[in-house]
Design a protein around this motif. Structure first.
Motif, PDB file in Angstrom:
ATOM      1  N   GLU A  68      30.118  -9.565  43.346  1.00  0.00           N
ATOM      2  CA  GLU A  68      31.141  -9.722  42.309  1.00  0.00           C
ATOM      3  C   GLU A  68      32.547  -9.774  42.887  1.00  0.00           C
ATOM      4  O   GLU A  68      33.510  -9.359  42.251  1.00  0.00           O
ATOM      5  CB  GLU A  68      31.005  -8.632  41.251  1.00  0.00           C
ATOM      6  CG  GLU A  68      29.695  -8.714  40.501  1.00  0.00           C
ATOM      7  CD  GLU A  68      29.659  -7.838  39.264  1.00  0.00           C
ATOM      8  OE1 GLU A  68      30.727  -7.578  38.687  1.00  0.00           O
ATOM      9  OE2 GLU A  68      28.565  -7.427  38.888  1.00  0.00           O
ATOM     10  N   ASP A  85      26.035 -11.077  41.422  1.00  0.00           N
ATOM     11  CA  ASP A  85      25.764  -9.910  42.247  1.00  0.00           C
ATOM     12  C   ASP A  85      25.417 -10.286  43.682  1.00  0.00           C
ATOM     13  O   ASP A  85      25.616  -9.497  44.603  1.00  0.00           O
ATOM     14  CB  ASP A  85      24.646  -9.060  41.641  1.00  0.00           C
ATOM     15  CG  ASP A  85      23.373  -9.857  41.425  1.00  0.00           C
ATOM     16  OD1 ASP A  85      23.459 -11.084  41.280  1.00  0.00           O
ATOM     17  OD2 ASP A  85      22.286  -9.240  41.391  1.00  0.00           O
ATOM     18  N   GLN A  90      37.679  -7.121  39.062  1.00  0.00           N
ATOM     19  CA  GLN A  90      36.279  -6.743  39.132  1.00  0.00           C
ATOM     20  C   GLN A  90      35.857  -6.449  40.563  1.00  0.00           C
ATOM     21  O   GLN A  90      34.965  -5.677  40.823  1.00  0.00           O
ATOM     22  CB  GLN A  90      35.426  -7.869  38.561  1.00  0.00           C
ATOM     23  CG  GLN A  90      34.055  -7.407  38.150  1.00  0.00           C
ATOM     24  CD  GLN A  90      33.378  -8.487  37.381  1.00  0.00           C
ATOM     25  OE1 GLN A  90      33.778  -9.637  37.443  1.00  0.00           O
ATOM     26  NE2 GLN A  90      32.359  -8.150  36.655  1.00  0.00           N
ATOM     27  N   ASN A 134      29.481  -1.228  40.758  1.00  0.00           N
ATOM     28  CA  ASN A 134      28.825  -2.470  41.143  1.00  0.00           C
ATOM     29  C   ASN A 134      28.103  -2.295  42.459  1.00  0.00           C
ATOM     30  O   ASN A 134      28.603  -1.674  43.352  1.00  0.00           O
ATOM     31  CB  ASN A 134      29.854  -3.579  41.264  1.00  0.00           C
ATOM     32  CG  ASN A 134      30.473  -3.856  39.923  1.00  0.00           C
ATOM     33  OD1 ASN A 134      29.819  -4.342  39.029  1.00  0.00           O
ATOM     34  ND2 ASN A 134      31.740  -3.518  39.779  1.00  0.00           N
ATOM     35  N   LYS A 141      34.509 -14.500  39.123  1.00  0.00           N
ATOM     36  CA  LYS A 141      33.785 -13.614  40.018  1.00  0.00           C
ATOM     37  C   LYS A 141      32.438 -14.215  40.396  1.00  0.00           C
ATOM     38  O   LYS A 141      31.782 -14.860  39.586  1.00  0.00           O
ATOM     39  CB  LYS A 141      33.556 -12.256  39.353  1.00  0.00           C
ATOM     40  CG  LYS A 141      34.816 -11.562  38.894  1.00  0.00           C
ATOM     41  CD  LYS A 141      35.678 -11.177  40.070  1.00  0.00           C
ATOM     42  CE  LYS A 141      36.954 -10.479  39.609  1.00  0.00           C
ATOM     43  NZ  LYS A 141      37.802 -10.086  40.723  1.00  0.00           N
ATOM     44  N   VAL A 187      32.405  -4.483  32.781  1.00  0.00           N
ATOM     45  CA  VAL A 187      32.917  -5.307  33.852  1.00  0.00           C
ATOM     46  C   VAL A 187      34.386  -5.057  34.074  1.00  0.00           C
ATOM     47  O   VAL A 187      35.091  -5.917  34.495  1.00  0.00           O
ATOM     48  CB  VAL A 187      32.669  -6.777  33.524  1.00  0.00           C
ATOM     49  CG1 VAL A 187      31.205  -7.098  33.609  1.00  0.00           C
ATOM     50  CG2 VAL A 187      33.221  -7.100  32.173  1.00  0.00           C
TER      51      VAL A 187
END
Length: 884
Positions: free
Chosen positions: A519, A515, A841, A884, A512, A796
């Protein structure tokens, strides 16, 4: 008291179970195990019926009984059950906020209420029961259980009703354990001792007071064992109603157990071993004809194999019937599976792919994410536009296929030209007009020599360069469509995209982006990479020159069995990949001495910490060690010619001890084969068998004592267990505690409950009720609440689909500011489902900010903070997955 009198009190009141064909002489002197003899000699034994070994008991049934259970036992069971109710359900309304994995399983109840599909690594039964309890209590599904510490009172959540479900099931374990020991032929005192010990086991109490799965699991395991005991008590009358009834009930118990957690497979193995041994014994009995043996085999197959399978599948049928709407679990499943979910179905699409087609391209290997781009650039490397893999439908997934040279005639003005194997193409991102591009620059995350960055490159009036060229290489196709092996056909053709200049292949894997990449999943160009991770296919396709009646295609819609097997396959794969480290994980050897507990909750200078009753826990472990020693000695004596095997009483105890020890080891040893995260509560089913074995050992070693002295020994042990139970009650129930008392009870250095968070005196609890203050220390692991920022940093694994528009460019950060706030100084977290991190994710991150199809949810994880100096120490649990 004479030995004869002892025998009438000791054996005459007991039920007997035949795990091995033997009987207990109720007229023999039972004061000493050496005086117990078989009713038939070993020479005459072969001539007696194997089904007629307990005639004395069945001829001497008590005059007052309920369903065959003496009234005296009913009274004892009622007393034990009342005690268990008091202990298990005491102030079950506290804490009045979300605790530990209530984040998950309460959240799952919300999703059931809304009918929104989610994926969890456990089968659905316990979650369905929790939902039913909430429904009965008036839960409307609008509370999201998103954060530990989130208040239940103000939104009027019927959390007490939901906690009562596991609480009541935990209570029922106690009478079931009593009956298991008693119906196995052991003394009332031993059965009472076992029931009382399970009542006072602190760890089992903690688990049964919260919205968790372990209490239903242990209950159904205990229920299965009891039904199996009852079945064996009918061996003298095979194929009668009760013989069938108890065996069928055993099958139901197996189905219920495995429908809660796959740990139930270990219970199935236990009953399976016992069944195989029984059939083997029958095969060796020449009085049983081959035809009769086949009947025994078929009966067991029907009850112990077919019934559990049907029940297990039925739970998933209910699961599918409820969860018909799109939710956070969609991204786990194949496109075919998603066709059965409302809101995830795709319309029929053209099958022929031509230059000028607007397509969505899907990765074949990693949960089927879409080739994706958006208006954000890489922060390093080329600093060009990001190319990612994104698992949700979005306009940023659409690409236009172009020829390698600019056509003189626009695509919409010429007849379609099909794209065949070996053709060189360009892919233009429809929303940003950038070309899919690669060059000899290392990717910002996977900085490896054989990996090249893939980016979006271009600007107005720029035709692009040779780094935009990709060669189509067809790798596989649908055999029912031979043409799809020669040219690109929607859904049917599996192809690779080779970068013309460098020879690398368009590639994605489970890594991944940070940020800054929201992600989403990394896309690179790999030289000689793993072929399955370089395979792609076209999911949707449109072209302005294709007539409306052109051939179309769609995914086939899976039936129940297809969905059932796929979901279980995904559950298995996900569960097997939970390998990340965790501050509270522990390994199976450490469970024997209870070296680690688990921090559940902390607030207002109170703390809930999962820890068992040391007296009960360590005594059960000592019993297991004693069993091994006695077994070794017995084997050695037999090898030296001693006739221990002729001692019926020895065989009686050994048979039951063997069964219970096998139950313990089957529920403990398999965890050594698992590389995933493990926690203390995984030992609870094995602990149940260990406590039952302790009861058998107590019965054996107190044979020389009369009933009064036996009761005194049992009472003394219970008083010791009760005393230790009260010592650790503050962290079992989350009650007030003071530092000095806490420090005194750190008997094991690895018990990491934080004593410094408590007040110095009890008076402070009365004077500071309105204050919430937790002293930060290097041990601190308690919490006032769990902020969304902490959740997203630490978990996560959860898919979290917020219903929002389908744009994931710079607006993503505005829609979800928490994506840009990673407070690394607060705590470092690890999750139980780290492997899911590598697979889904993007569901969590992207759906929370730009998800189109909506849905919010969780996949179970254990998450608690690393120890460290925190501004506001937080105790996490198996908590929610990240927003997220």
């Amino acid at each position: 008291m004479s030995k004869k009198k002892m025998n009438s009190n000791r054996v005459g009141e007991n039920y007997v179970i035949d795990f091995l064909p033997f009987s207990v002489d109720q007229t023999a002197n039972s004061g000493d195990i050496r005086y117990r003899k078989n009713k038939t000699s070993h020479k005459a034994k072969a001539a007696s019926s194997m089904y007629d070994t307990r005639d004395d008991y069945f001829k001497k049934k008590p005059s007052q009984a309920v369903f065959g259970v003496p009234l005296r036992d009913i009274q004892i069971i009622a007393g034990l059950t009342l005690l268990a109710v008091i202990v298990r359900l005491h102030q079950i309304s506290e804490p009045s906020s979300v605790v530990f994995d209530e984040v998950h399983f309460g959240g799952f109840a919300s999703k059931y209420m809304k009918g929104r599909f989610f994926m969890d690594v456990h089968p659905p039964l316990a979650k369905l029961l929790i939902t039913l309890a909430g429904l009965i209590g008036g839960f409307d599904g609008n509370f999201d259980f998103k954060e530990i510490g989130k208040d239940y009172i103000e939104p009027k959540v019927p959390y007490v009703a939901m906690r009562l479900l596991p609480g009541i099931l935990g209570v029922l374990v106690v009478p079931i354990a009593y009956l298991t020991i008693k119906l196995s032929g052991f003394s009332t005192i031993s059965a009472l001792l076992v029931g009382a010990l399970l009542t006072l086991e602190n760890g089992l109490i903690t688990q049964s007071r919260l919205i968790l799965l372990d209490s239903p699991l242990i209950l159904f395991t205990a229920f299965t064992v009891l039904m199996w005991v009852n079945f064996h008590n009918q061996q003298q009358s095979p194929f009668t109603f009760w013989w069938w009834f108890w065996m069928a009930m055993t099958g139901i118990g197996l189905g219920l157990t495995v429908s809660v957690k796959w740990v139930g497979l270990f219970t199935i193995a236990l009953i399976g071993f016992s069944t195989v041994k029984g059939l083997w014994d029958l095969l060796g009995d020449l009085r049983i004809s081959p035809g009769k043996w086949v009947q025994h085999f078929i009966a067991r197959a029907l009850c112990l194999i077919l019934i559990p399978i049907i029940l297990y599948m039925f739970m998933f049928q209910i699961h599918f019937l409820i969860l018909q709407n799109s939710g956070d679990g969609d991204g786990f499943m194949s496109a075919e599976f998603q066709q059965s979910i409302n809101g995830r179905k795709i319309e029929d699409t053209f099958i022929d792919v031509a230059y000028g087609s607007k397509v969505t391209i899907k990765h074949l290997n990693t949960q089927g994410g879409y080739l994706h781009s958006h208006g954000s650039n890489y922060p390093e490397g080329s600093k060009q536009q990001q190319i990612t893999l994104y698992s949700h439908k979005d306009d940023n997934n659409i690409w236009i296929i172009q020829n390698q040279t600019k056509p003189e005639i626009p695509f919409e003005e010429q007849d379609p030209i099909w794209i065949s194997n070996g053709h060189v193409i360009k892919l233009e991102h429809m929303q940003t007009a950038k070309k899919l591009h690669s060059h000899d620059i290392r990717p910002p995350v996977t900085d490896i020599e054989y990996q090249n960055e893939v980016s979006g490159y271009g600007f107005p009036n720029f035709e692009g360069d040779d780094n935009d060229l990709w060669r189509v290489e067809i790798h596989d196709h649908d055999e029912s469509d031979p043409e799809s092996g020669q040219r690109l056909r929607t859904l049917h053709t599996k192809f690779r995209l080779a970068h013309v200049l460098s020879g690398c292949y368009l590639f994605s894997h489970s890594v991944k982006l940070p940020d800054w990449g929201f992600e989403q999943q990394e896309v690179t160009c790999v030289k000689g990479g793993h072929v399955p991770k370089t395979l792609w296919y076209i999911e949707t396709n449109s072209h302005p020159k294709l007539p409306p009646d052109a051939e179309v295609i769609n995914y086939r819609k899976l039936g129940f069995f297809g969905r059932f097997f796929e979901l279980n396959r995904v559950m298995w794969k996900t569960n097997a990949g939970l390998t990340d480290s965790h501050p509270y994980d522990s390994r199976p050897f450490s469970w024997l001495l209870m070296n680690r507990g688990i921090s559940f909750w902390g607030k207002d200078h109170r703390h809930i910490y999962l820890l068992g009753n040391p007296v009960i826990w360590w005594s059960s472990t000592a019993t297991l060690c004693l069993y091994v020693v006695i077994k070794v000695v017995t084997i050695l004596r037999t090898q030296r010619g001693y006739l221990d095997h002729l001692n019926v009483t020895k065989g009686f105890y050994e048979s039951h001890a063997n069964f219970l020890f096998l139950g313990w080891i089957l529920h403990w040893a398999p965890f050594f084969l698992m590389s995933r995260q493990l926690f203390l509560h995984h030992y609870f089913p094995a602990l149940y068998f260990a406590v039952l074995l302790f009861g058998v050992a107590f019965d054996l070693f107190t044979i020389p004592l009369n009933v009064r002295n036996r009761a005194i020994v049992a009472l003394l042990f219970l008083l010791a267990s009760l005393y230790v139970f009260t010592l650790f009650a503050p962290i079992t129930y989350g009650k007030p505690w003071i530092k000095s008392e806490c420090h005194k009870l750190k008997w094991v250095t690895t018990w990491d409950f934080d004593c410094n968070q408590f007040h110095d005196t009890y008076d402070q609890f009365n004077t500071n009720l309105s204050q919430i203050h937790i002293t930060p220390t290097t041990e601190s692991i308690s919490s006032t609440s769990l902020s969304p920022q902490m959740i997203e940093q630490n978990h996560v694994v959860e898919t979290n689909n917020a219903e929002s528009s389908g744009k994931d460019d710079a607006n993503m950060a505005l829609n979800n500011p928490s994506e840009e706030k990673h407070a690394e100084s607060e705590a470092q977290f690890h999750t139980e489902h780290q492997s899911i991190n590598t697979q889904i994710q993007q569901n969590e991150v992207e759906e929370s900010s730009v998800g189109v199809d909506g849905g919010e949810g969780q996949v179970e994880t254990h998450s608690v903070p690393e120890k460290g100096n925190l501004k506001e120490a937080v105790t996490l649990s198996e908590s929610q997955l990240p927003k997220n």
